[in-house]
Design a protein around this motif. Structure first.
Motif, PDB file in Angstrom:
ATOM      1  N   LYS A  55       0.863  -1.172   0.000  1.00 42.90           N
ATOM      2  CA  LYS A  55       0.000   0.000   0.000  1.00 42.90           C
ATOM      3  C   LYS A  55       0.904   1.227   0.000  1.00 42.90           C
ATOM      4  O   LYS A  55       2.000   1.193   0.562  1.00 42.90           O
ATOM      5  N   TYR A  59      -1.067   5.682   2.925  1.00 46.91           N
ATOM      6  CA  TYR A  59      -1.794   4.937   3.965  1.00 46.91           C
ATOM      7  C   TYR A  59      -1.194   5.137   5.349  1.00 46.91           C
ATOM      8  O   TYR A  59      -1.736   4.658   6.338  1.00 46.91           O
ATOM      9  N   LEU A  70      -5.289  -5.219   9.725  1.00 47.02           N
ATOM     10  CA  LEU A  70      -5.604  -5.794   8.411  1.00 47.02           C
ATOM     11  C   LEU A  70      -5.540  -4.800   7.259  1.00 47.02           C
ATOM     12  O   LEU A  70      -5.010  -5.098   6.200  1.00 47.02           O
ATOM     13  N   LEU A  71      -6.100  -3.616   7.485  1.00 43.45           N
ATOM     14  CA  LEU A  71      -6.187  -2.646   6.393  1.00 43.45           C
ATOM     15  C   LEU A  71      -4.819  -2.076   6.015  1.00 43.45           C
ATOM     16  O   LEU A  71      -4.580  -1.717   4.868  1.00 43.45           O
ATOM     17  N   TRP A  78       0.435  -9.307   7.616  1.00 45.57           N
ATOM     18  CA  TRP A  78      -0.911  -9.112   7.066  1.00 45.57           C
ATOM     19  C   TRP A  78      -1.576 -10.464   6.784  1.00 45.57           C
ATOM     20  O   TRP A  78      -2.732 -10.693   7.154  1.00 45.57           O
ATOM     21  N   ARG A  82      -5.054 -11.825   8.168  1.00 45.02           N
ATOM     22  CA  ARG A  82      -6.144 -12.099   7.229  1.00 45.02           C
ATOM     23  C   ARG A  82      -6.641 -13.528   7.438  1.00 45.02           C
ATOM     24  O   ARG A  82      -7.841 -13.782   7.454  1.00 45.02           O
ATOM     25  N   GLY A 244     -15.880  -0.633   8.651  1.00 47.79           N
ATOM     26  CA  GLY A 244     -17.190  -1.215   8.430  1.00 47.79           C
ATOM     27  C   GLY A 244     -18.316  -0.213   8.458  1.00 47.79           C
ATOM     28  O   GLY A 244     -19.324  -0.370   7.775  1.00 47.79           O
ATOM     29  N   THR A 247     -17.898   3.264   5.170  1.00 43.38           N
ATOM     30  CA  THR A 247     -18.115   2.948   3.753  1.00 43.38           C
ATOM     31  C   THR A 247     -19.550   2.504   3.479  1.00 43.38           C
ATOM     32  O   THR A 247     -20.176   2.959   2.519  1.00 43.38           O
ATOM     33  N   ARG A 312      -0.874   2.017  -4.692  1.00 44.63           N
ATOM     34  CA  ARG A 312       0.145   1.046  -4.302  1.00 44.63           C
ATOM     35  C   ARG A 312       1.518   1.609  -4.623  1.00 44.63           C
ATOM     36  O   ARG A 312       1.665   2.466  -5.494  1.00 44.63           O
ATOM     37  N   PRO A 371     -15.701  -1.564  -6.474  1.00 49.38           N
ATOM     38  CA  PRO A 371     -16.030  -0.851  -5.225  1.00 49.38           C
ATOM     39  C   PRO A 371     -15.326  -1.459  -4.018  1.00 49.38           C
ATOM     40  O   PRO A 371     -15.075  -0.754  -3.035  1.00 49.38           O
ATOM     41  N   PHE A 372     -15.004  -2.745  -4.081  1.00 53.89           N
ATOM     42  CA  PHE A 372     -14.371  -3.409  -2.938  1.00 53.89           C
ATOM     43  C   PHE A 372     -12.912  -3.756  -3.211  1.00 53.89           C
ATOM     44  O   PHE A 372     -12.310  -4.563  -2.500  1.00 53.89           O
ATOM     45  N   GLY A 373     -12.313  -3.157  -4.242  1.00 50.34           N
ATOM     46  CA  GLY A 373     -10.939  -3.489  -4.589  1.00 50.34           C
ATOM     47  C   GLY A 373     -10.884  -4.870  -5.230  1.00 50.34           C
ATOM     48  O   GLY A 373     -11.908  -5.421  -5.662  1.00 50.34           O
ATOM     49  N   ARG A 377      -5.865  -8.138  -1.396  1.00 50.26           N
ATOM     50  CA  ARG A 377      -6.260  -7.093  -0.450  1.00 50.26           C
ATOM     51  C   ARG A 377      -7.706  -6.641  -0.640  1.00 50.26           C
ATOM     52  O   ARG A 377      -8.098  -5.568  -0.176  1.00 50.26           O
ATOM     53  N   CYS A 379     -11.594  -6.131  -0.115  1.00 46.49           N
ATOM     54  CA  CYS A 379     -12.324  -5.903   1.134  1.00 46.49           C
ATOM     55  C   CYS A 379     -12.799  -7.214   1.758  1.00 46.49           C
ATOM     56  O   CYS A 379     -13.498  -7.997   1.125  1.00 46.49           O
ATOM     57  N   PHE A 384     -20.543  -8.793   3.971  1.00 44.62           N
ATOM     58  CA  PHE A 384     -21.175  -8.160   5.136  1.00 44.62           C
ATOM     59  C   PHE A 384     -21.859  -6.870   4.695  1.00 44.62           C
ATOM     60  O   PHE A 384     -23.024  -6.614   4.991  1.00 44.62           O
ATOM     61  N   ALA A 385     -21.120  -6.044   3.961  1.00 38.42           N
ATOM     62  CA  ALA A 385     -21.639  -4.739   3.537  1.00 38.42           C
ATOM     63  C   ALA A 385     -22.811  -4.895   2.572  1.00 38.42           C
ATOM     64  O   ALA A 385     -23.809  -4.171   2.664  1.00 38.42           O
TER      65      ALA A 385
HETATM   66  C1  HEM Z   1     -19.880  -0.590   0.951  1.00 37.49           C
HETATM   67  C2  HEM Z   1     -19.037  -0.878   1.923  1.00 37.49           C
HETATM   68  C3  HEM Z   1     -17.553  -1.092   1.761  1.00 37.49           C
HETATM   69  C4  HEM Z   1     -16.713  -0.669   0.767  1.00 37.49           C
HETATM   70  C5  HEM Z   1     -17.067   0.147  -0.480  1.00 37.49           C
HETATM   71  C6  HEM Z   1     -15.386  -1.135   1.113  1.00 37.49           C
HETATM   72  C7  HEM Z   1     -14.258  -0.945   0.319  1.00 37.49           C
HETATM   73  C8  HEM Z   1     -13.013  -1.497   0.576  1.00 37.49           C
HETATM   74  C9  HEM Z   1     -11.881  -1.445  -0.328  1.00 37.49           C
HETATM   75  C10 HEM Z   1     -11.877  -0.777  -1.697  1.00 37.49           C
HETATM   76  C11 HEM Z   1     -10.849  -2.088   0.266  1.00 37.49           C
HETATM   77  C12 HEM Z   1      -9.450  -2.318  -0.335  1.00 37.49           C
HETATM   78  C13 HEM Z   1      -8.556  -1.115  -0.176  1.00 37.49           C
HETATM   79  C14 HEM Z   1      -7.225  -1.290  -0.881  1.00 37.49           C
HETATM   80  O1  HEM Z   1      -7.041  -2.227  -1.640  1.00 37.49           O
HETATM   81  O2  HEM Z   1      -6.350  -0.459  -0.656  1.00 37.49           O
HETATM   82  C15 HEM Z   1     -11.316  -2.541   1.568  1.00 37.49           C
HETATM   83  C16 HEM Z   1     -10.559  -3.233   2.485  1.00 37.49           C
HETATM   84  C17 HEM Z   1     -11.014  -3.614   3.729  1.00 37.49           C
HETATM   85  N1  HEM Z   1     -12.308  -3.476   4.215  1.00 37.49           N
HETATM   86 FE1  HEM Z   1     -13.879  -2.727   3.233  1.00 37.49          FE
HETATM   87  N2  HEM Z   1     -15.445  -1.800   2.299  1.00 37.49           N
HETATM   88  C18 HEM Z   1     -16.747  -1.810   2.731  1.00 37.49           C
HETATM   89  C19 HEM Z   1     -17.247  -2.396   3.879  1.00 37.49           C
HETATM   90  C20 HEM Z   1     -16.491  -3.029   4.831  1.00 37.49           C
HETATM   91  C21 HEM Z   1     -17.006  -3.664   6.025  1.00 37.49           C
HETATM   92  C22 HEM Z   1     -18.484  -3.774   6.380  1.00 37.49           C
HETATM   93  C23 HEM Z   1     -15.928  -4.116   6.727  1.00 37.49           C
HETATM   94  C24 HEM Z   1     -15.864  -4.862   8.038  1.00 37.49           C
HETATM   95  C25 HEM Z   1     -16.866  -5.190   8.798  1.00 37.49           C
HETATM   96  C26 HEM Z   1     -14.726  -3.777   5.958  1.00 37.49           C
HETATM   97  C27 HEM Z   1     -13.435  -4.052   6.336  1.00 37.49           C
HETATM   98  C28 HEM Z   1     -12.341  -3.966   5.498  1.00 37.49           C
HETATM   99  C29 HEM Z   1     -10.999  -4.436   5.867  1.00 37.49           C
HETATM  100  C30 HEM Z   1     -10.597  -5.044   7.194  1.00 37.49           C
HETATM  101  C31 HEM Z   1     -10.175  -4.228   4.741  1.00 37.49           C
HETATM  102  C32 HEM Z   1      -8.693  -4.600   4.589  1.00 37.49           C
HETATM  103  C33 HEM Z   1      -8.608  -5.992   4.018  1.00 37.49           C
HETATM  104  C34 HEM Z   1      -7.173  -6.459   3.755  1.00 37.49           C
HETATM  105  O3  HEM Z   1      -6.337  -5.659   3.351  1.00 37.49           O
HETATM  106  O4  HEM Z   1      -6.944  -7.654   3.928  1.00 37.49           O
HETATM  107  N3  HEM Z   1     -15.109  -3.132   4.811  1.00 37.49           N
HETATM  108  N4  HEM Z   1     -12.649  -2.162   1.720  1.00 37.49           N
END
Ligand code: HEM
Length: 436
Positions: A55, A59, A70-71, A78, A82, A244, A247, A312, A371-373, A377, A379, A384-385
């Motif tokens: 990252k 960050y 984790l993030l 990591w 994970r 959580g 977003t 990155r 939206p979730f990457g 890495r 999400c 859940f979301a």
């Molecule tokens: C609409 C809702 C959400 C969106 C749009 C979202 C988006 C993202 C994105 C884009 C990443 C990757 C970031 C990167 O690659 O630099 C990420 C990572 C992560 N998100 Fe979400 N997220 C959401 C909901 C949640 C929820 C509900 C949780 C936990 C309850 C969560 C926990 C995490 C964690 C812990 C990571 C890091 C994962 C890792 O690097 O292994 N997120 N999220």
């Protein structure tokens, strides 16, 4: 590009992609890198050659607030975290938490009765923030925040704003503004105390519930059988709280906004909900019968991705789209831009949930909707979301229709997440077609 990126990063990246195509060179303050928009290059950085990337230094601000969890962590550490957390996010486990989500949404619906009859506008961004926080707190920690409920609220807002505003800064602003720094540190202390309180409470009274905290507490590394240390646990709980809540609430806020602007989509969504539920409150098993509702949420996250951009840093030289990427340079992956590429999205600025019908989705290449990457890495809270957002929209749209306050200026504000800059004041109207 530093001043321009600080002022309006999404506009700058969008313009660069339109003008220069797949790979655009950027110098932002002392950092250099490429904005990449070709799905093959995005896949290369996030997935195929992910081991060559960490990252980016941007960050660091997050790491300062959340800790090394984790993030924000990298490599073996990591991966271990994970692996420990992953079982808690398997689809079935998350599905078991759906009743917590559905109940919280019902409570919000009940509270809205008074607001609706008063006819006064409410800030739906705040309402959604409160609701998703309730869900994460209950699903993650059990219901009791003890004496920390109120103070946490305020601390939270401060931390969010501090990170958001200083994200692109080079660290200078932080050094000079000591009073702000002190408030930020105090807020971090509150957050830490609250998280500690919750963890120690649970340790004293282990619960049978299958919530995330008990899963995190009982989780063992698949290979070594080790549990998390107290410090790691604290960092991860804090991470889940922040990641959580924020977003998911934004995904919901933008969904309500778009529905208020598109009467036909709203009509179709309401019809789907009325037919599928016949006045019953929605549960997890109903979601399969609410596909259009989900398409609306997907389309809202296309136009307004809550995590609008990430980046990155290359650990070794690489090549992207035929261009040399020296070690230390950055790769910018910007969902806000990818989701608007005319090559993959016809009339990209238009709101059209049909883009996410199974047929249209099948035609689209991967790595243009993120939206979730993506990659390792991606999400962890993805399912859940989505389950939460689906249940919340179904529950609230079953009983209410939301109208944007006339002439209110809506402007996306790209901090770390994409917030509505002036909030989202809306009037809540009770729907007559259903009996509560
Ligand atoms: C609409 C809702 C959400 C969106 C749009 C979202 C988006 C993202 C994105 C884009 C990443 C990757 C970031 C990167 O690659 O630099 C990420 C990572 C992560 N998100 Fe979400 N997220 C959401 C909901 C949640 C929820 C509900 C949780 C936990 C309850 C969560 C926990 C995490 C964690 C812990 C990571 C890091 C994962 C890792 O690097 O292994 N997120 N999220």
């Amino acid at each position: 590009m530093l001043p321009a990126v600080r002022r309006n990063p999404t506009a700058v990246f969008l313009k660069a992609a339109r003008r220069f195509g797949d790979v655009a060179y950027f110098k932002i303050g002392p950092r250099r890198g490429y904005l990449i928009t070709n799905p093959a290059d995005v896949r290369h950085v996030l997935q195929d050659n992910a081991r060559n990337y960490h990252k980016s230094p941007l960050y660091e601000k997050l790491r300062m607030s959340l800790g090394n969890g984790l993030l924000t962590s990298e490599d073996d550490f990591w991966l271990r975290q994970r692996r420990i957390a992953q079982p808690a996010f398997h689809r079935q486990r998350v599905a078991a938490l759906a009743s917590v989500m559905a109940n919280a949404a019902q409570e919000a619906a009940t509270e809205w009765q008074t607001i609706a009859s008063g006819g006064h506008p409410v800030d739906v961004a705040e309402e959604m923030m409160r609701l998703t926080r309730t869900v994460v707190l209950r699903a993650l920690l059990g219901a009791d925040l003890g004496p920390f409920g109120r103070t946490l609220d305020h601390a939270w807002t401060l931390i969010n704003e501090h990170i958001g505003k200083s994200f692109w800064s080079l660290g200078l602003a932080d050094k000079f503004q000591t009073s702000k720094r002190r408030r930020f540190e105090a807020a971090r202390a509150v957050l830490r105390e609250a998280v500690d309180h919750v963890i120690s409470q649970r340790r004293r009274n282990p619960s049978d519930s299958a919530d995330l905290l008990s899963m995190l507490l009982s989780a063992r590394d698949e290979e070594t059988g080790e549990a998390m240390t107290d410090e790691q646990l604290r960092v991860e709980v804090t991470t889940f709280l922040l990641a959580g809540q924020e977003t998911t609430s934004l995904a919901l806020t933008w969904t309500w906004y778009l529905l208020s602007q598109h009467a036909e989509a709203r009509r179709r969504l309401e019809e789907e909900i009325d037919v599928a539920l016949n006045g019953r409150p929605p549960e997890y098993i109903d979601l399969v019968n609410l596909p259009y509702t989900r398409m609306v949420i997907d389309e809202a996250m296309r136009l307004y991705p809550p995590a609008w951009g990430f980046s990155r840093q290359a650990l070794a030289d690489d090549e992207l789209g035929g261009f040399h990427l020296p070690r230390g340079w950055l790769a910018f992956v910007i969902p806000f831009v990818l989701h608007r590429l005319p090559a993959f999205w016809r009339n990209p600025e238009a709101f059209d949930p049909e883009r996410f019908s199974p047929e249209q989705s099948a035609e689209r290449p991967k790595f243009v909707y993120l939206p979730f990457g993506a990659g390792p890495r991606q999400c962890i809270g993805n399912q859940f979301a989505l389950i939460e957002a689906h249940l919340v929209v179904a529950t609230l749209a079953q009983r209410y229709r939301l109208h944007l306050v006339p002439r209110h200026r809506v402007e996306p504000w790209p901090l770390i997440t994409l917030r509505p800059r002036f909030g989202m004041p809306m009037i809540i109207e009770r729907r007559n077609s259903v009996t509560p």
